[in-house]
Scaffold this motif. Structure first.
Motif, PDB file in Angstrom:
ATOM      1  N   ASN A  24      -1.928   2.968  -7.547  1.00 42.68           N
ATOM      2  CA  ASN A  24      -0.551   3.379  -7.847  1.00 42.68           C
ATOM      3  C   ASN A  24       0.463   2.785  -6.874  1.00 42.68           C
ATOM      4  OD1 ASN A  24      -1.857   5.212  -9.721  1.00 42.68           O
ATOM      5  ND2 ASN A  24       0.035   6.403  -9.672  1.00 42.68           N
ATOM      6  N   THR A  25       0.023   2.433  -5.683  1.00 42.28           N
ATOM      7  CA  THR A  25       0.927   1.844  -4.704  1.00 42.28           C
ATOM      8  C   THR A  25       1.168   0.377  -5.030  1.00 42.28           C
ATOM      9  OG1 THR A  25      -0.966   1.373  -3.266  1.00 42.28           O
ATOM     10  CG2 THR A  25       0.237   3.423  -2.869  1.00 42.28           C
ATOM     11  N   ASP A  27       1.633  -2.142  -2.633  1.00 39.82           N
ATOM     12  CA  ASP A  27       1.241  -3.071  -1.574  1.00 39.82           C
ATOM     13  C   ASP A  27      -0.053  -3.799  -1.956  1.00 39.82           C
ATOM     14  OD1 ASP A  27       0.436  -4.350   0.807  1.00 39.82           O
ATOM     15  OD2 ASP A  27       1.426  -2.818   2.021  1.00 39.82           O
ATOM     16  N   VAL A 239      -3.812   6.759  -4.255  1.00 38.69           N
ATOM     17  CA  VAL A 239      -2.944   7.831  -3.754  1.00 38.69           C
ATOM     18  C   VAL A 239      -3.739   9.102  -3.454  1.00 38.69           C
ATOM     19  CG1 VAL A 239      -0.814   6.970  -4.761  1.00 38.69           C
ATOM     20  CG2 VAL A 239      -2.317   8.421  -6.146  1.00 38.69           C
TER      21      VAL A 239
END
Length: 257
Positions: A24-25, A27, A239
């Motif tokens: 979900n991030t 980076d 996450v």
């Protein structure tokens, strides 16, 4: 020049079970960490997550660097929304909320090259080695080495499930329990008998038509899902791992007081 073979398809065709983690991030370093840890596939998102194509491209590159597939769940929209992640060299796309046979057939038409569909042809992007692969070879290899995953996550498409699973061009039929629970009027209850029946039926029908069944799971129910016929399992999310780790640390600090 060649197109990188899909690790997921290689694993599935050899009789194995493909492992996946949801990212979900934004980076790409998180994607790279997941790849270094040995996942066959990382699943990034354009339906629920505010990722742009620059983010998606960096995640694809970081996964490919360690021979890990990057699966992109697309936003439902025009054909361009479906094929752009593929042109960035995603190993596969996931198309959410397939509602019926006509819907599934349209997705195949937009995302597969001739003779299966009529995907818009370019070849000048990452998936075609920026024009350095012969056009016919490019189309043939992409049809073979890039996978199309469709999501069955509503009760409506269950009526057309046999017809959907019989479509050429679909590789993986993915059951989404959370939205299905909402669709049957029992949000969040993953033990509802209608949901459990649908989960089993999706796996059985996919296998019946030579497709692979996929779903979400966890380390605690991997064997159950495998025994049911699921061979692509996304078991967790970045996450969740990060938040659990952070809470463990903050709890340690609170115990000092």
């Amino acid at each position: 020049m060649y197109i990188r073979p899909s690790k997921v398809l290689r694993k599935l065709k050899s009789g194995g079970t493909a492992s996946c983690i949801k990212i979900n991030t934004a980076d790409p370093r998180i994607t790279e960490i997941a790849a270094l840890c040995g996942f066959d596939c990382v699943w990034t998102d354009m339906e629920h997550v505010a990722n742009n194509y620059n983010v998606i491209e960096s995640q694809i590159v970081s996964a490919k660097a360690h021979d890990t597939d990057c699966l992109v769940r697309v936003a439902r929209g025009s054909y361009s929304d479906h094929v752009r992640p593929l042109e960035l060299d995603a190993a596969g796309i996931m198309v959410p909320h397939i509602m019926n046979f006509v819907d599934a057939k349209k997705v195949v038409w937009m995302t597969r090259f001739h003779p299966i569909g009529r995907r818009a042809l370019d070849g000048g992007n990452a998936d075609g080695a920026y024009g350095m692969i012969d056009t016919h070879e490019y189309m043939k290899e992409v049809n073979r080495e890039r996978f199309l995953m469709i999501q069955i996550e509503d009760p409506e498409p269950m009526e057309d499930l046999d017809a959907i699973c019989s479509l050429e061009g679909i590789d993986i039929v993915f059951f989404g329990p959370s939205d299905f629970s909402q669709g049957i009027g029992d949000p969040g209850n993953l033990s509802n008998h209608r949901l459990l029946d649908a989960r089993r039926r999706v796996a059985e029908t996919a296998v019946k038509y030579g497709k692979y069944a996929g779903t979400v799971g966890s380390p605690s129910n991997l064997k159950e899902l495998h025994d049911m016929g699921y061979r692509f399992i996304s078991a967790g999310a970045d996450v969740v791992g990060i938040s659990n780790y952070f809470r463990e640390i903050t709890a340690s600090f609170r115990s000092l007081i």
